[in-house]
Design an enzyme around this catalytic site. Structure first.
Site, short mmCIF file in Angstrom:
data_model
loop_
_atom_site.label_atom_id
_atom_site.label_comp_id
_atom_site.label_asym_id
_atom_site.label_seq_id
_atom_site.Cartn_x
_atom_site.Cartn_y
_atom_site.Cartn_z
N ARG A 165 -11.01 -9.22 29.22
CA ARG A 165 -9.64 -9.51 28.79
C ARG A 165 -8.60 -8.83 29.67
O ARG A 165 -7.49 -9.33 29.81
CB ARG A 165 -9.47 -9.17 27.32
N GLU A 198 -15.57 3.74 21.26
CA GLU A 198 -15.68 4.17 19.86
C GLU A 198 -17.09 3.96 19.33
O GLU A 198 -17.46 4.51 18.31
CB GLU A 198 -14.66 3.43 19.00
#
Length: 171
Positions: free
Chosen positions: A58, A95
């Site tokens: 992206r 994460e």
């Protein structure tokens, strides 16, 4: 236009407990995508940007469009083994694990002014890795540009005092 209305939440993706921010509705909306690029470009229009660094996938979408709008070159940061020439790398934490980004060794020079772009600022690991790639060449970091920032993950804290522009902030 409220760009947040063009973002779809996907719970438990890529793993349980993560809420994925799906930007494909925004990308598919010509007015929304144009607005996002125009606003980010306006924030850095007078910064002298010579290179825009974006990570796959992206970051390529936003980075390429911003590079075009700013009259700058685009530098792809990719997963290991995807670039055909000599590379430099940065390892970073997500994460939900660790990863590595690489860029061509000659893609950014000490004379460049670099803007780092991505769709989402989460924990800051990916953005910090891109900053490390850029500044390891001696280039000057102009700032960061994100479509979405997940404030609750405090990724901004990993990026120091460099300018950060996020179009959508999620508390």
């Amino acid at each position: 236009m409220d760009l947040s209305e063009l973002i779809r939440d996907i719970p438990d993706f890529p793993k349980e407990g993560i809420v994925f921010k799906d930007i494909t509705p925004l990308l598919g909306d010509p007015d929304g995508f144009k607005q996002a690029i125009d606003v980010l470009a306006s924030e850095y229009a007078n910064a002298g940007i010579t290179k825009v660094l974006g990570a796959e996938a992206r970051g390529f979408i936003f980075g390429g469009a911003l590079a075009y709008r700013l009259g700058a070159g685009f530098v792809p940061a990719r997963k290991p083994g995807k670039l055909p020439w000599k590379t430099t790398k940065a390892v970073y934490e997500l994460e939900y694990g660790t990863d590595t980004l690489e860029m061509h060794m000659d893609a950014i020079t000490k004379d460049d002014i670099v803007l780092i772009v991505d769709d989402v600022l989460a924990t800051g690991g990916t953005a910090a890795a891109k900053a490390k790639l850029a500044t390891s060449t001696g280039a000057r970091l102009a700032g960061f540009a994100f479509l979405i920032e997940l404030d609750f993950l405090e990724g901004r804290e990993k990026l120091g005092g460099t300018q950060i522009i996020s179009l959508i902030r999620v508390p």
